[in-house]
Design a protein around this motif. Structure first.
Motif, PDB file in Angstrom:
ATOM      1  N   GLU A  22       0.820  -1.215   0.000  1.00 16.51           N
ATOM      2  CA  GLU A  22       0.000   0.000   0.000  1.00 16.51           C
ATOM      3  C   GLU A  22       0.853   1.263   0.000  1.00 16.51           C
ATOM      4  O   GLU A  22       0.499   2.262  -0.641  1.00 16.51           O
ATOM      5  CB  GLU A  22      -0.948  -0.025   1.200  1.00 16.51           C
ATOM      6  CG  GLU A  22      -2.101  -1.025   1.005  1.00 16.51           C
ATOM      7  CD  GLU A  22      -2.836  -1.358   2.287  1.00 16.51           C
ATOM      8  OE1 GLU A  22      -3.857  -2.047   2.206  1.00 16.51           O
ATOM      9  OE2 GLU A  22      -2.374  -0.936   3.371  1.00 16.51           O
ATOM     10  N   GLU A 168      -8.518   5.385   0.798  1.00 16.82           N
ATOM     11  CA  GLU A 168      -8.153   5.617  -0.603  1.00 16.82           C
ATOM     12  C   GLU A 168      -8.653   6.977  -1.087  1.00 16.82           C
ATOM     13  O   GLU A 168      -7.959   7.686  -1.812  1.00 16.82           O
ATOM     14  CB  GLU A 168      -8.713   4.499  -1.478  1.00 16.82           C
ATOM     15  CG  GLU A 168      -7.997   3.159  -1.286  1.00 16.82           C
ATOM     16  CD  GLU A 168      -8.606   2.067  -2.127  1.00 16.82           C
ATOM     17  OE1 GLU A 168      -9.465   2.386  -2.991  1.00 16.82           O
ATOM     18  OE2 GLU A 168      -8.234   0.894  -1.940  1.00 16.82           O
ATOM     19  N   HIS A 172      -6.154  10.004  -2.038  1.00 15.10           N
ATOM     20  CA  HIS A 172      -6.245  10.626  -3.366  1.00 15.10           C
ATOM     21  C   HIS A 172      -6.305  12.152  -3.230  1.00 15.10           C
ATOM     22  O   HIS A 172      -5.571  12.873  -3.911  1.00 15.10           O
ATOM     23  CB  HIS A 172      -7.492  10.109  -4.088  1.00 15.10           C
ATOM     24  CG  HIS A 172      -7.759  10.805  -5.388  1.00 15.10           C
ATOM     25  ND1 HIS A 172      -7.003  10.606  -6.522  1.00 15.10           N
ATOM     26  CD2 HIS A 172      -8.712  11.729  -5.729  1.00 15.10           C
ATOM     27  CE1 HIS A 172      -7.457  11.368  -7.501  1.00 15.10           C
ATOM     28  NE2 HIS A 172      -8.491  12.058  -7.053  1.00 15.10           N
TER      29      HIS A 172
END
Length: 346
Positions: A22, A168, A172
């Motif tokens: 990750e 996520e 972002h």
């Protein structure tokens, strides 16, 4: 006890592997965001280069080299030019003289800018070539991530999934804001340079008003005296530097998702300066217009810097909040994974 210890080691090993994947995925995302912004800048440079190249071709055709060393524009000596412009009875003739003067004042700095743009475009394209590997690397890491998750007994309803999706989304946003801050910093640097160059230009104009006689130059001076051996020439160099940095700032700001440039903040500097100088020399007979022009654009540059500083601070505050949330969610994902059961070894 031995089986429990082995299971724990396997559990921690799998969690560490997922965390490593990750983190590498996050690094890839940062690189791909950078690639997107460099692509925007390459397009901007290519478009601007086309405009500069067309202008250079046009002005080269109008500028014989000997014109720099004579007291004339085309067939007219400067006193005749002054008379022609002052009477204004032939607007087409006056526009022709304007165009010839623009060509003399612009062709050299535009040729220099063309060289810089070619170099910069080459450097950006070279950088972009190094990003292609991150697309395949991201796909590979995503596959590794899916395979690693199969090591846990999952039914799709785990809290970890919800937290991962939120993470996520936050990451972002954080990546975009982090890149935005870098673009703002670069833009602010260039806008500060615009202010510095225009301040110097103003000082050179003030000096020129006492050191450079427009009347004497019209009677016996040459264009080379004006553009290469006078405070007016140094002023043009400063305006050229300001114009260049203004475009560099715009190049950075075009990468921002939430920024719509105000056209008035990024209007050309060098061309209107040369046009105003023509009127100062052959119509007004004194350097008043270029002083006013530079002072107006200096005020605009200072206002733009203040606006960008405020916007940059707002982005920094949001990015800092996102970073704290990102760190918290990453920790929660790890905690939730430690609660999961592993798929029994075959």
């Amino acid at each position: 006890m031995g089986r429990a210890g082995e299971s724990m080691r396997r559990d921690l090993s799998l969690i560490r592997r997922l965390e490593k994947i990750e983190k590498e995925l996050g690094y890839c995302q940062i690189k791909l965001e950078k690639e997107q912004r460099l692509t925007i800048q390459a397009r901007f440079i290519s478009f601007h280069r086309g405009q500069v190249s067309a202008a250079v071709d046009r002005y080269r055709a109008l500028t014989p080299g000997e014109e720099l060393h004579g007291n004339r524009l085309g067939e007219l000596r400067f006193p005749q030019v002054q008379l022609e412009v002052g009477t204004g009875v032939r607007p087409d003739r006056v526009e022709e003289l304007h165009e010839r003067f623009r060509s003399v004042g612009l062709v050299e700095p535009l040729e220099a800018e063309l060289v810089l743009l070619d170099r910069e475009l080459g450097e950006i394209r070279e950088k972009l070539g190094t990003f292609s590997a991150f697309h395949s690397k991201k796909e590979g890491l995503q596959q590794e991530h899916r395979v690693a998750l199969r090591g846990f007994q999952l039914d799709g309803r785990e809290e970890m999934h919800r937290i991962s999706e939120e993470f996520e989304r936050i990451e972002h946003d954080w990546n975009i804001l982090t890149e935005d801050l870098m673009n703002y910093d670069e833009a602010l640097f260039h806008v500060s340079r615009v202010s510095d160059y225009l301040t110097s230009a103003r000082n050179f104009i003030l000096g020129a008003r006492s050191q450079f006689s427009v009347e004497e130059w019209v009677q016996s001076g040459y264009l080379i005296d004006l553009f290469k051996h006078s405070p007016v020439g140094r002023t043009r160099e400063m305006v050229e530097g300001a114009d260049r940095n203004l475009k560099l700032a715009l190049r950075e700001l075009l990468c921002l998702e939430d920024y719509e440039p105000e056209f008035s903040d990024f209007e050309q500097l060098l061309l209107p300066f040369i046009e105003t100088l023509f009127d100062d020399l052959f119509l007004e007979g004194r350097l008043v217009g270029i002083l006013k022009f530079v002072e107006v654009r200096l005020a605009r540059a200072n206002a733009l810097r203040t606006t960008l500083e405020e916007r940059r601070e707002a982005v920094y505050q949001v990015q800092s909040e996102k970073e704290l949330t990102r760190e918290r969610l990453f920790q929660q994902i790890g905690d939730e994974r430690r609660k999961l059961s592993l798929v029994p070894p075959p």
